[in-house]
Write an enzyme that holds these catalytic residues in place. Structure first.
Site, PDB file in Angstrom:
ATOM      1  N   TRP A 102       0.826  -1.213   0.000  1.00  0.00           N
ATOM      2  CA  TRP A 102       0.000   0.000   0.000  1.00  0.00           C
ATOM      3  C   TRP A 102       0.855   1.256   0.000  1.00  0.00           C
ATOM      4  CZ3 TRP A 102      -4.325  -0.941  -2.023  1.00  0.00           C
ATOM      5  CH2 TRP A 102      -4.967  -2.160  -1.781  1.00  0.00           C
ATOM      6  N   ASP A 170      -1.565   6.597   6.548  1.00  0.00           N
ATOM      7  CA  ASP A 170      -2.629   5.714   6.089  1.00  0.00           C
ATOM      8  C   ASP A 170      -2.873   4.726   7.230  1.00  0.00           C
ATOM      9  OD1 ASP A 170      -4.199   3.734   5.014  1.00  0.00           O
ATOM     10  OD2 ASP A 170      -2.924   3.345   3.274  1.00  0.00           O
ATOM     11  N   LYS A 194     -12.733  -1.772   7.491  1.00  0.00           N
ATOM     12  CA  LYS A 194     -12.056  -2.721   8.384  1.00  0.00           C
ATOM     13  C   LYS A 194     -12.530  -2.490   9.824  1.00  0.00           C
ATOM     14  CE  LYS A 194      -8.380  -2.168   5.094  1.00  0.00           C
ATOM     15  NZ  LYS A 194      -8.404  -3.396   4.315  1.00  0.00           N
TER      16      LYS A 194
HETATM   17  N1  PMP Z   1      -4.209   1.226   2.493  1.00  0.00           N
HETATM   18  C1  PMP Z   1      -4.237   0.147   3.279  1.00  0.00           C
HETATM   19  C2  PMP Z   1      -3.298   0.052   4.433  1.00  0.00           C
HETATM   20  C3  PMP Z   1      -5.143  -0.877   2.994  1.00  0.00           C
HETATM   21  O1  PMP Z   1      -5.188  -1.973   3.768  1.00  0.00           O
HETATM   22  C4  PMP Z   1      -6.033  -0.750   1.902  1.00  0.00           C
HETATM   23  C5  PMP Z   1      -7.090  -1.779   1.566  1.00  0.00           C
HETATM   24  N2  PMP Z   1      -6.899  -3.040   1.948  1.00  0.00           N
HETATM   25  C6  PMP Z   1      -5.935   0.390   1.100  1.00  0.00           C
HETATM   26  C7  PMP Z   1      -5.029   1.368   1.440  1.00  0.00           C
HETATM   27  C8  PMP Z   1      -6.825   0.592  -0.095  1.00  0.00           C
HETATM   28  O2  PMP Z   1      -8.060   0.924   0.381  1.00  0.00           O
HETATM   29  P1  PMP Z   1      -9.343   1.144  -0.527  1.00  0.00           P
HETATM   30  O3  PMP Z   1      -9.717  -0.186  -1.065  1.00  0.00           O
HETATM   31  O4  PMP Z   1     -10.313   1.699   0.465  1.00  0.00           O
HETATM   32  O5  PMP Z   1      -8.983   2.120  -1.587  1.00  0.00           O
END
Ligand code: PMP
Length: 360
Positions: A102, A170, A194
């Site tokens: 991520w 994040d 989550k």
């Molecule tokens: N950042 C992290 C740490 C994540 O775990 C996730 C999704 N698993 C995301 C970003 C992406 O999130 P989204 O699907 O809400 O765009």
């Protein structure tokens, strides 16, 4: 079908009490004769829903008045772009820590808007730890971290010291799971699916003095200042997701708030890690000091045994334990709504699987 223990990384389990309440609101919201799904976002009922949700989140995270709380859409992935669009200054570097998948996505988006310097990375050991003790250019627009790494199962126990550079985090996979000092951060963002509620909602907590200073043309919907001014009602928000998030916040407050859930989360994670540490069959490659309390990747010695385990787990109602396709193996996501009984049921089952499959 009876309720299973769902170890999904997101969307993930919601508390039973929240689902029961949400079901009632779905039919008739507080005697209004309307489903909560049918409320106008300009109605007094919805305004109360969003204001209450904001106030509850402020209490839970102890968010000071200098910060705005935004209920946006587009997922954490949209924040990968909104952060640099709004916060990067011309000719200043955007600093990033690369702790896995991520972070990499966030860095790639930042590069669309200027130079993104990776000031620290754990790529050298396959993202099995988080870097410490690195420097940050004093003139960086901000320092971005992924505070909990959902795929790799690591987290920052302590947050880096960025000096006067705004720290952006994040927190998608750990928001509300442990006590944090919001004043350490310039901006925090998290997808809701989550620890907060249904997918479709993204929470942003931003120090209000940082917004409205963007150095480029930014589309209206991507501007933090617009959403701050409109109190998340510039356009139609994800109304239903905001409603359920409010119910989750209420549930968490009744439970004793973040300190209470943090203690529970530590206890849950200890059950699983203690088992992994003694196991003859299952293992984890994450550095102990950096282990996530929310996402626990683990594996057996072979793909064949992993598959056998996943099938055996599913058969007894322990579901969505497959690791992310980039990592393989298994992963148990044990977010706030996962009861400790779920984790104990999992480790009991792992023990039994080990007894039947480990070579002595
Ligand atoms: N950042 C992290 C740490 C994540 O775990 C996730 C999704 N698993 C995301 C970003 C992406 O999130 P989204 O699907 O809400 O765009």
């Amino acid at each position: 079908m009876s309720r299973v223990y769902n170890f999904s990384a997101g969307p993930s389990m919601l508390p039973d009490a929240v689902l029961d309440k949400a079901m009632r609101g779905l039919r008739d919201y507080q005697g209004s004769g309307m489903s909560v799904l049918e409320l106008s976002h300009r109605s007094k009922e919805f305004r109360q829903i969003i204001e209450r949700a904001e106030q509850a989140l402020r209490r839970l995270m102890d968010i000071p008045a200098e910060y705005s709380v935004l209920f946006l859409q587009g997922g954490a992935s949209t924040q990968f772009a909104m952060v640099p669009m709004n916060l990067s200054r011309p000719a200043a570097v955007q600093a990033y820590v690369n702790t896995g998948n991520w972070s990499r996505r966030a860095i790639a988006e930042a590069r669309l808007f200027g130079e993104a310097a990776v000031v620290a990375s754990s790529a050298d050991r396959n993202f099995s730890y988080v870097p410490r003790g690195f420097g940050v250019p004093a003139d960086a627009s901000y320092l971005h971290i992924t505070s909990n790494n959902t795929l790799e199962g690591t987290r920052f126990g302590e947050f880096p010291d960025a000096g006067s550079v705004p720290l952006v985090a994040d927190m998608s996979s750990e928001i509300l799971s442990r006590e944090i000092d919001v004043t350490r951060f310039g901006l925090i963002y998290a997808g809701a699916q989550k620890n907060i509620g249904p997918a479709g909602l993204t929470i942003v907590i931003v120090r209000t003095d940082l917004v409205g200073k963007h150095a480029r043309q930014v589309p209206t919907m991507m501007r933090y200042d617009v959403h701050c001014e409109a109190q998340s009602l510039y356009n139609t928000p994800a109304c239903y997701a905001v409603y359920v998030a409010g119910l989750v916040f209420e549930w968490l407050e009744q439970l004793g708030g973040v300190p209470a859930i943090a203690a529970l989360n530590e206890a849950k994670a200890a059950v699983l890690y203690d088992f992994l540490d003694r196991s003859r069959l299952f293992g984890s490659s994450v550095a102990r000091a950096d282990r996530s309390v929310m996402n626990v990747p683990f594996t057996t010695p072979s793909d064949e045994l992993n598959e056998k385990f996943l099938a055996a787990a599913e058969a007894v109602g322990l579901v969505t334990l497959r690791g992310h396709r980039l990592v393989g193996g298994m992963r148990a996501s044990i977010y706030n709504a996962m009861p400790i009984e779920g984790v104990r049921t999992l480790t009991d089952m792992m023990q039994q699987f080990e007894d039947e499959n480990a070579r002595s």
